[in-house]
Design a protein around this motif. Structure first.
Motif, PDB file in Angstrom:
ATOM      1  N   LEU A 134      56.484 -40.807  24.338  1.00  0.00           N
ATOM      2  CA  LEU A 134      55.740 -39.942  25.267  1.00  0.00           C
ATOM      3  C   LEU A 134      56.718 -37.959  24.790  1.00  0.00           C
ATOM      4  O   LEU A 134      57.532 -38.721  25.126  1.00  0.00           O
ATOM      5  N   ILE A 135      56.125 -37.209  24.361  1.00  0.00           N
ATOM      6  CA  ILE A 135      56.905 -36.488  23.585  1.00  0.00           C
ATOM      7  C   ILE A 135      56.083 -35.490  24.721  1.00  0.00           C
ATOM      8  O   ILE A 135      57.183 -34.309  24.602  1.00  0.00           O
ATOM      9  N   HIS A 136      55.731 -35.092  24.623  1.00  0.00           N
ATOM     10  CA  HIS A 136      54.710 -33.853  25.960  1.00  0.00           C
ATOM     11  C   HIS A 136      53.483 -34.446  26.781  1.00  0.00           C
ATOM     12  O   HIS A 136      52.231 -34.873  26.184  1.00  0.00           O
ATOM     13  N   TYR A 137      53.807 -33.556  27.862  1.00  0.00           N
ATOM     14  CA  TYR A 137      52.487 -33.942  28.600  1.00  0.00           C
ATOM     15  C   TYR A 137      52.013 -32.400  30.010  1.00  0.00           C
ATOM     16  O   TYR A 137      52.915 -31.924  29.757  1.00  0.00           O
ATOM     17  N   SER A 138      50.631 -32.587  29.960  1.00  0.00           N
ATOM     18  CA  SER A 138      49.919 -31.784  30.633  1.00  0.00           C
ATOM     19  C   SER A 138      49.489 -31.960  32.247  1.00  0.00           C
ATOM     20  O   SER A 138      48.883 -33.076  31.356  1.00  0.00           O
ATOM     21  N   TYR A 139      49.653 -31.403  32.882  1.00  0.00           N
ATOM     22  CA  TYR A 139      48.486 -31.991  34.446  1.00  0.00           C
ATOM     23  C   TYR A 139      47.977 -30.640  34.420  1.00  0.00           C
ATOM     24  O   TYR A 139      46.958 -31.061  35.587  1.00  0.00           O
ATOM     25  N   GLY A 140      47.488 -29.536  33.522  1.00  0.00           N
ATOM     26  CA  GLY A 140      46.194 -28.802  34.223  1.00  0.00           C
ATOM     27  C   GLY A 140      46.822 -27.286  32.488  1.00  0.00           C
ATOM     28  O   GLY A 140      47.945 -27.081  32.713  1.00  0.00           O
ATOM     29  N   VAL A 141      46.281 -27.190  32.575  1.00  0.00           N
ATOM     30  CA  VAL A 141      46.111 -24.977  32.454  1.00  0.00           C
ATOM     31  C   VAL A 141      47.339 -24.450  33.493  1.00  0.00           C
ATOM     32  O   VAL A 141      48.081 -24.733  33.939  1.00  0.00           O
ATOM     33  N   LEU A 174      61.371 -38.727  24.999  1.00  0.00           N
ATOM     34  CA  LEU A 174      61.587 -38.564  23.283  1.00  0.00           C
ATOM     35  C   LEU A 174      62.136 -37.346  23.093  1.00  0.00           C
ATOM     36  O   LEU A 174      60.992 -36.376  23.124  1.00  0.00           O
ATOM     37  N   SER A 175      62.913 -37.067  22.984  1.00  0.00           N
ATOM     38  CA  SER A 175      63.081 -35.658  22.781  1.00  0.00           C
ATOM     39  C   SER A 175      62.162 -35.516  21.392  1.00  0.00           C
ATOM     40  O   SER A 175      62.256 -35.629  20.196  1.00  0.00           O
ATOM     41  N   SER A 176      62.176 -34.267  21.221  1.00  0.00           N
ATOM     42  CA  SER A 176      61.248 -33.675  20.023  1.00  0.00           C
ATOM     43  C   SER A 176      61.341 -32.204  19.807  1.00  0.00           C
ATOM     44  O   SER A 176      61.674 -31.445  20.993  1.00  0.00           O
ATOM     45  N   GLU A 177      61.413 -31.877  18.615  1.00  0.00           N
ATOM     46  CA  GLU A 177      61.432 -30.109  18.535  1.00  0.00           C
ATOM     47  C   GLU A 177      60.319 -30.161  18.074  1.00  0.00           C
ATOM     48  O   GLU A 177      59.304 -28.631  17.494  1.00  0.00           O
ATOM     49  N   SER A 178      59.069 -31.052  18.689  1.00  0.00           N
ATOM     50  CA  SER A 178      57.585 -29.843  18.722  1.00  0.00           C
ATOM     51  C   SER A 178      57.643 -28.815  20.090  1.00  0.00           C
ATOM     52  O   SER A 178      57.834 -29.027  21.057  1.00  0.00           O
ATOM     53  N   THR A 179      56.267 -28.143  19.975  1.00  0.00           N
ATOM     54  CA  THR A 179      56.308 -27.954  21.305  1.00  0.00           C
ATOM     55  C   THR A 179      54.913 -27.801  21.350  1.00  0.00           C
ATOM     56  O   THR A 179      53.687 -27.457  20.683  1.00  0.00           O
TER      57      THR A 179
END
Lengths: 115, 113
Positions: free
Chosen positions: A45-52, A60-65
Protein backbone atom coordinates in the motif's frame (compact mmCIF):
# COMPACT_ATOMS: atom_id res chain seq x y z
CA UNK A 1 -17.37 -6.72 -12.82
CA UNK A 2 -16.12 -3.70 -10.93
CA UNK A 3 -16.20 -0.33 -12.66
CA UNK A 4 -12.71 0.85 -11.90
CA UNK A 5 -10.39 1.91 -14.66
CA UNK A 6 -6.70 2.56 -14.95
CA UNK A 7 -4.79 4.21 -17.76
CA UNK A 8 -2.41 3.63 -19.30
CA UNK A 9 -2.29 -0.15 -18.98
CA UNK A 10 1.36 -0.23 -20.03
CA UNK A 11 3.92 2.57 -19.97
CA UNK A 12 7.58 2.58 -20.91
CA UNK A 13 9.29 5.85 -20.12
CA UNK A 14 12.78 7.26 -19.67
CA UNK A 15 14.45 8.22 -16.43
CA UNK A 16 13.64 11.70 -15.14
CA UNK A 17 10.25 12.04 -16.82
CA UNK A 18 7.17 13.12 -14.92
CA UNK A 19 4.31 10.65 -15.17
CA UNK A 20 0.74 10.47 -13.94
CA UNK A 21 -1.12 7.20 -13.61
CA UNK A 22 -4.86 7.63 -13.85
CA UNK A 23 -7.50 5.82 -11.81
CA UNK A 24 -11.24 6.35 -12.02
CA UNK A 25 -14.21 4.54 -10.54
CA UNK A 26 -17.89 4.96 -11.33
CA UNK A 27 -19.26 3.31 -8.19
CA UNK A 28 -19.26 6.45 -6.03
CA UNK A 29 -16.91 4.84 -3.51
CA UNK A 30 -15.43 7.13 -0.89
CA UNK A 31 -12.29 5.10 -0.27
CA UNK A 32 -9.55 4.66 -2.86
CA UNK A 33 -6.12 3.06 -2.70
CA UNK A 34 -2.89 2.71 -4.66
CA UNK A 35 -0.78 -0.42 -4.36
CA UNK A 36 2.59 -1.31 -5.84
CA UNK A 37 3.23 -4.94 -6.75
CA UNK A 38 6.31 -6.44 -8.35
CA UNK A 39 5.70 -9.61 -10.42
CA UNK A 40 4.94 -12.55 -8.14
CA UNK A 41 5.40 -10.44 -5.05
CA UNK A 42 3.15 -9.05 -2.35
CA UNK A 43 0.96 -5.95 -2.51
CA UNK A 44 2.37 -2.82 -0.94
CA UNK A 45 0.00 0.00 0.00
CA UNK A 46 1.54 3.31 -1.05
CA UNK A 47 -1.34 5.81 -0.77
CA UNK A 48 -4.99 5.88 0.21
CA UNK A 49 -7.84 8.33 0.48
CA UNK A 50 -11.06 8.27 2.48
CA UNK A 51 -12.73 11.02 0.54
CA UNK A 52 -12.30 14.25 -1.36
CA UNK A 53 -9.31 16.28 -0.15
CA UNK A 54 -8.18 13.38 2.06
CA UNK A 55 -4.93 11.52 1.32
CA UNK A 56 -2.67 9.35 3.47
CA UNK A 57 0.65 7.59 2.93
CA UNK A 58 0.66 3.83 3.14
CA UNK A 59 3.12 1.33 4.51
CA UNK A 60 5.61 1.53 1.68
CA UNK A 61 7.70 4.65 1.39
CA UNK A 62 7.06 6.11 -2.01
CA UNK A 63 8.32 9.04 -3.99
CA UNK A 64 4.93 9.42 -5.60
CA UNK A 65 2.13 11.82 -4.71
CA UNK A 66 -1.63 11.59 -5.06
CA UNK A 67 -4.57 13.96 -5.13
CA UNK A 68 -8.31 13.51 -4.58
CA UNK A 69 -10.19 16.47 -5.94
CA UNK A 70 -13.16 14.44 -7.18
CA UNK A 71 -14.70 11.34 -5.61
CA UNK A 72 -14.28 9.27 -8.76
CA UNK A 73 -10.71 10.23 -9.61
CA UNK A 74 -7.46 9.36 -7.77
CA UNK A 75 -4.35 10.00 -9.89
CA UNK A 76 -0.83 9.05 -8.85
CA UNK A 77 2.12 11.19 -9.95
CA UNK A 78 5.83 10.50 -10.11
CA UNK A 79 7.70 13.79 -10.51
CA UNK A 80 10.89 12.16 -11.75
CA UNK A 81 10.74 8.52 -12.80
CA UNK A 82 13.62 6.19 -11.93
CA UNK A 83 14.33 2.55 -12.87
CA UNK A 84 13.51 1.59 -9.25
CA UNK A 85 9.91 2.69 -9.94
CA UNK A 86 9.50 -0.13 -12.46
CA UNK A 87 6.58 -2.17 -11.14
CA UNK A 88 2.86 -2.78 -11.46
CA UNK A 89 0.59 -0.17 -9.89
CA UNK A 90 -2.89 -1.24 -8.81
CA UNK A 91 -5.71 1.10 -7.91
CA UNK A 92 -8.63 -0.02 -5.74
CA UNK A 93 -11.77 1.44 -4.22
CA UNK A 94 -14.20 0.41 -1.48
CA UNK A 95 -17.27 1.60 0.35
CA UNK A 96 -18.70 0.89 3.77
CA UNK A 97 -21.81 -1.28 3.76
CA UNK A 98 -23.47 -2.19 7.07
CA UNK A 99 -22.74 -5.74 8.07
CA UNK A 100 -20.30 -6.33 5.28
CA UNK A 101 -16.57 -6.18 4.97
CA UNK A 102 -14.97 -3.34 3.09
CA UNK A 103 -14.61 -5.24 -0.14
CA UNK A 104 -11.95 -3.63 -2.25
CA UNK A 105 -12.47 -3.58 -6.00
CA UNK A 106 -9.26 -3.52 -7.97
CA UNK A 107 -8.51 -2.03 -11.35
CA UNK A 108 -6.56 -3.94 -14.02
CA UNK A 109 -3.27 -2.25 -13.12
CA UNK A 110 -0.65 -0.15 -14.90
CA UNK A 111 2.59 -1.88 -15.72
CA UNK A 112 5.32 0.76 -15.60
CA UNK A 113 8.82 0.31 -16.97
CA UNK A 114 11.38 3.08 -16.48
CA UNK A 115 14.43 2.77 -18.70
CA UNK B 1 6.60 -9.89 12.86
CA UNK B 2 4.08 -8.89 10.23
CA UNK B 3 0.42 -8.67 11.22
CA UNK B 4 -0.49 -11.30 8.62
CA UNK B 5 1.72 -14.21 7.61
CA UNK B 6 1.09 -16.31 4.51
CA UNK B 7 3.29 -18.96 2.95
CA UNK B 8 4.07 -17.71 -0.57
CA UNK B 9 4.45 -21.21 -2.00
CA UNK B 10 4.51 -21.91 -4.88
CA UNK B 11 2.10 -24.80 -4.49
CA UNK B 12 1.64 -27.27 -7.33
CA UNK B 13 -1.13 -29.90 -7.23
CA UNK B 14 -2.74 -32.31 -9.71
CA UNK B 15 -6.21 -31.61 -11.03
CA UNK B 16 -8.89 -32.89 -8.66
CA UNK B 17 -6.79 -32.46 -5.52
CA UNK B 18 -8.00 -30.77 -2.36
CA UNK B 19 -6.00 -27.62 -1.74
CA UNK B 20 -5.49 -25.97 1.64
CA UNK B 21 -4.25 -22.39 1.83
CA UNK B 22 -3.54 -20.76 5.17
CA UNK B 23 -2.78 -17.51 6.94
CA UNK B 24 -1.92 -16.66 10.50
CA UNK B 25 -2.32 -13.27 12.11
CA UNK B 26 -1.37 -11.47 15.29
CA UNK B 27 -4.01 -8.70 15.64
CA UNK B 28 -6.87 -10.01 17.78
CA UNK B 29 -9.04 -7.07 16.65
CA UNK B 30 -9.43 -8.51 13.16
CA UNK B 31 -13.03 -9.56 12.59
CA UNK B 32 -13.47 -9.74 8.81
CA UNK B 33 -11.40 -12.30 6.93
CA UNK B 34 -11.24 -12.33 3.18
CA UNK B 35 -9.72 -14.31 0.39
CA UNK B 36 -8.79 -12.65 -2.88
CA UNK B 37 -7.79 -14.41 -6.08
CA UNK B 38 -5.36 -12.81 -8.49
CA UNK B 39 -4.74 -14.15 -11.95
CA UNK B 40 -1.47 -13.33 -13.67
CA UNK B 41 -1.28 -9.70 -14.83
CA UNK B 42 -4.71 -8.88 -13.33
CA UNK B 43 -5.90 -7.09 -10.21
CA UNK B 44 -7.08 -9.17 -7.24
CA UNK B 45 -10.79 -9.97 -6.95
CA UNK B 46 -12.71 -10.94 -3.83
CA UNK B 47 -13.40 -14.65 -3.67
CA UNK B 48 -15.20 -14.84 -0.34
CA UNK B 49 -15.20 -13.46 3.16
CA UNK B 50 -16.21 -14.54 6.65
CA UNK B 51 -17.06 -12.58 9.75
CA UNK B 52 -15.53 -13.72 13.03
CA UNK B 53 -15.08 -17.47 13.56
CA UNK B 54 -16.65 -20.32 11.66
CA UNK B 55 -16.94 -21.77 8.19
CA UNK B 56 -18.40 -20.47 4.98
CA UNK B 57 -18.91 -22.52 1.86
CA UNK B 58 -19.35 -21.36 -1.72
CA UNK B 59 -19.32 -24.10 -4.31
CA UNK B 60 -15.93 -25.80 -4.27
CA UNK B 61 -14.50 -23.20 -1.88
CA UNK B 62 -14.67 -23.26 1.91
CA UNK B 63 -13.29 -20.52 4.15
CA UNK B 64 -12.54 -21.36 7.76
CA UNK B 65 -11.62 -19.05 10.62
CA UNK B 66 -10.25 -20.11 14.00
CA UNK B 67 -9.94 -16.93 16.04
CA UNK B 68 -8.63 -18.77 19.11
CA UNK B 69 -5.61 -19.86 17.08
CA UNK B 70 -5.52 -16.73 14.90
CA UNK B 71 -5.54 -18.98 11.85
CA UNK B 72 -7.61 -18.89 8.68
CA UNK B 73 -7.84 -21.37 5.83
CA UNK B 74 -9.23 -21.62 2.34
CA UNK B 75 -10.02 -25.08 1.03
CA UNK B 76 -10.53 -25.78 -2.65
CA UNK B 77 -12.18 -29.09 -3.50
CA UNK B 78 -11.82 -30.81 -6.88
CA UNK B 79 -9.25 -28.25 -7.96
CA UNK B 80 -9.23 -27.25 -11.62
CA UNK B 81 -6.52 -25.76 -13.86
CA UNK B 82 -8.61 -22.58 -13.90
CA UNK B 83 -7.95 -22.27 -10.16
CA UNK B 84 -4.29 -21.59 -10.93
CA UNK B 85 -3.71 -18.12 -9.49
CA UNK B 86 -2.28 -16.34 -6.49
CA UNK B 87 -4.54 -16.38 -3.43
CA UNK B 88 -4.23 -13.54 -0.95
CA UNK B 89 -5.77 -13.45 2.48
CA UNK B 90 -6.86 -10.06 3.82
CA UNK B 91 -8.21 -8.91 7.15
CA UNK B 92 -9.73 -5.89 8.79
CA UNK B 93 -10.95 -4.77 12.19
CA UNK B 94 -14.69 -4.55 12.60
CA UNK B 95 -16.20 -1.14 11.95
CA UNK B 96 -12.70 0.30 11.71
CA UNK B 97 -13.56 2.35 8.70
CA UNK B 98 -10.25 4.13 8.92
CA UNK B 99 -7.63 1.49 8.39
CA UNK B 100 -7.01 -0.24 5.07
CA UNK B 101 -7.16 -3.98 4.66
CA UNK B 102 -4.07 -5.90 5.73
CA UNK B 103 -3.05 -8.36 3.03
CA UNK B 104 -0.93 -11.48 3.24
CA UNK B 105 1.87 -11.96 0.72
CA UNK B 106 -0.22 -14.36 -1.36
CA UNK B 107 0.24 -18.05 -2.19
CA UNK B 108 0.83 -18.97 -5.82
CA UNK B 109 -1.14 -22.08 -6.78
CA UNK B 110 -0.71 -24.16 -9.92
CA UNK B 111 -3.20 -26.92 -10.72
CA UNK B 112 -1.75 -29.32 -13.25
CA UNK B 113 -4.11 -31.09 -15.70
Amino acid sequence: EADIYQTPRYLVIGTGKKITLECSQTMGHDKMYWYQQDPGMELHLIHYSYGVNSTEKGDLSSESTVSRIRTEHFPLTLESARPSHTSQYLCASSEYAAGRAYEQYFGPGTRLTVT
Amino acid sequence: QKEVEQDPGPLSVPEGAIVSLNCTYSNSAFQYFMWYRQYSRKGPELLMYTYSSGNKEDGRFTAQVDKSSKYISLFIRDSQPSDSATYLCAMEEVFSGNTPLVFGKGTRLSVIA
